[in-house]
Write an enzyme that holds these catalytic residues in place. Structure first.
Site, short mmCIF file in Angstrom:
data_model
loop_
_atom_site.label_atom_id
_atom_site.label_comp_id
_atom_site.label_asym_id
_atom_site.label_seq_id
_atom_site.Cartn_x
_atom_site.Cartn_y
_atom_site.Cartn_z
N ASP A 1 10.88 3.07 17.39
CA ASP A 1 11.97 3.48 16.35
C ASP A 1 11.84 4.80 15.76
O ASP A 1 10.54 5.21 15.74
CB ASP A 1 11.99 2.30 15.50
CG ASP A 1 13.81 2.12 15.09
OD1 ASP A 1 14.46 3.06 15.42
OD2 ASP A 1 14.08 1.17 14.69
N ASP B 1 22.67 2.50 16.39
CA ASP B 1 22.77 1.24 16.89
C ASP B 1 24.03 0.94 17.64
O ASP B 1 25.15 1.44 17.13
CB ASP B 1 22.69 0.23 15.84
CG ASP B 1 21.18 0.33 15.34
OD1 ASP B 1 20.36 1.39 15.56
OD2 ASP B 1 20.82 -0.64 14.73
C1 GLA Z 1 16.93 0.76 14.11
C2 GLA Z 1 17.06 0.63 15.61
C3 GLA Z 1 17.61 -0.55 15.96
C4 GLA Z 1 16.68 -1.84 15.82
C5 GLA Z 1 16.50 -1.75 14.24
C6 GLA Z 1 15.14 -2.63 13.84
O1 GLA Z 1 18.00 0.38 13.45
O2 GLA Z 1 17.91 1.68 15.88
O3 GLA Z 1 17.83 -0.85 17.65
O4 GLA Z 1 15.50 -1.77 16.40
O5 GLA Z 1 16.17 -0.50 13.87
O6 GLA Z 1 15.06 -2.75 12.51
#
Ligand code: GLA
Length: 407
Positions: A155, A212
């Site tokens: 990430d 996301d």
């Molecule tokens: C970010 C990533 C997600 C997930 C979260 C976990 O938002 O983009 O895909 O992995 O962190 O905390």
């Protein structure tokens, strides 16, 4: 001399070649299940204990998903303990994973499946303040390899203040993973910044192209695209702008993020089927982020449609592109297939009104097609034979996914 001039001219007009990162694990787009956002809003009650993960591994097999290619189990954020051990190694949260990660990997491998884990390129993970891998890239890569992990998602939170660019950080970590000699799938969760599609393929096998996928079909954001969370409909628009056929290939999958298939309340059957249709059209990674235990028949019918999955896995791996967009939300997308057929998606992006959507063979490059057979892949039925084109009424947010074959 003339030859050299011609060569130089050719090189000048060719797009910059991108080479995929091939260590043998991602020749086809990965498919599986992820702990993130399972039946909940952003990890508040993720299925993230060793028992829950083992049960999901069992479900992938017993529900028939594994044999269709859903073979990866990805532990997203919140599997790790809040502290490293005395030697500075990452360790799983002991109450969630009392048997340890090696035992979990062994169990998953015993089922013929593969295990992925999450970490972060920065100093902490995005949620709950777990340790990130910054300063420990080699050490963490070795730890993952020693557990037998098959995939690492990195990430993009909590960058250090040391000044390296994002690209430099991900490149360093990719080298650390590679140096272990244990082939792992490297998934870069880089949120689509810095035009990652131009450099991600050289160092990873999949890379996120936006932040996301919020588990809504429409997410009322002020901006979409790189660096922003999006709903399904916004991701579809963003992918149209990116032209995925330029980048997608074996070992270099563009990742629009998890499937939020039938996410309670916010993703109904139509939304989920449209989502799956596009992810398949793009040969995107298919990680289901909702539960794979106790699936409804509707949900199962989406994830297990073999004719749609055949498009996803079509060995040409030419990701679908938008062919046309009408003023009211009518869209036509297409993708050439290895046997000469064409996959077509008629998509109604209008939220309110059902619309007639027309595709003509000429628009797909078939100028002199004699007769074309039209198969509806969701119905799994031949629906027409036509010389010029095809029209269907498509409900709001819905699709028809077609396979066209010249007769
Ligand atoms: C970010 C990533 C997600 C997930 C979260 C976990 O938002 O983009 O895909 O992995 O962190 O905390």
């Amino acid at each position: 001399m003339m030859f050299l001039v011609l060569l130089a001219l050719c090189l000048a007009v060719l797009p910059v070649a991108v080479f995929g990162y091939d260590n043998g694990v991602a020749a086809t787009p990965p498919m599986g299940w992820s702990t993130w956002c399972t039946n909940d809003l952003c990890g508040l009650r993720d299925k993230c204990t060793e028992w829950e993960v083992r049960n999901r591994a069992d479900a992938l097999v017993s529900e028939g998903l594994a044999e269709l290619g859903y073979q990866w189990l990805l532990l997203d954020d919140c599997w790790a303990d809040h502290d490293r051990d005395a030697d500075g190694n990452l360790q799983p949260a002991p109450r969630q994973f009392p048997s340890g990660m090696k035992a979990l990997a062994d169990y998953i491998h015993g089922k013929g499946l593969k295990l992925g884990v999450y970490t972060c390129i920065g100093t902490q993970t995005c949620k709950k303040n777990r340790p990130g891998s910054y300063g420990h890239y080699d050490q963490d890569a070795k730890t993952f390899a020693s557990w037998g992990v098959d995939m690492v998602k990195a990430d993009n939170c909590h960058h250090p203040s040391s000044g390296e660019t994002t690209q430099e950080l991900f490149t360093q970590f990719s080298k650390s993973l590679n140096a272990t000699g244990h082939p792992m799938l490297f998934a870069m969760c880089e949120w689509g910044n810095d035009e990652v599609w131009n450099w991600g393929p050289g160092i990873s096998q999949m890379y996120r192209i936006q932040m996301d996928h919020i588990p809504f079909f429409h997410w009322p954001a002020t901006a979409n695209g790189a660096g922003y969370g999006c709903g399904t409909a916004e991701i579809i628009e963003w992918m149209a702008d990116l032209h995925p056929s330029k980048y997608v290939a074996p070992n270099q999958w563009m990742d629009p993020d998890f499937l939020e298939t039938m996410f309670p309340i916010t993703m109904n059957f139509t939304h989920s089927r449209t989502e799956f249709t596009f992810w398949a059209l793009w040969s995107a990674p298919l990680f289901v982020a909702t539960d794979v235990m106790g699936m409804s028949e509707e949900k199962k019918s989406i994830l297990t449609n073999v004719e749609v999955l055949a498009v996803h896995k079509d060995p040409l791996f030419i990701a679908g592109e938008r062919v046309k967009k009408g003023a009211h939300g009518q869209q036509v997308w297409s993708r050439p297939l290895s046997n000469g057929d064409i996959a077509v998606v008629l998509y109604n992006a209008n939220n309110i009104t059902a619309l007639p959507i027309v595709v003509q063979w000429e628009e797909l490059g078939w100028k002199n097609a004699a007769m074309v057979s039209v198969r509806d892949l969701w119905l799994q039925q031949d629906v027409a034979k036509a010389r010029v084109g095809y029209q269907a009424i498509v409900e709001p947010n819905d699709v028809q996914m077609l396979r066209l074959s010249k007769l």
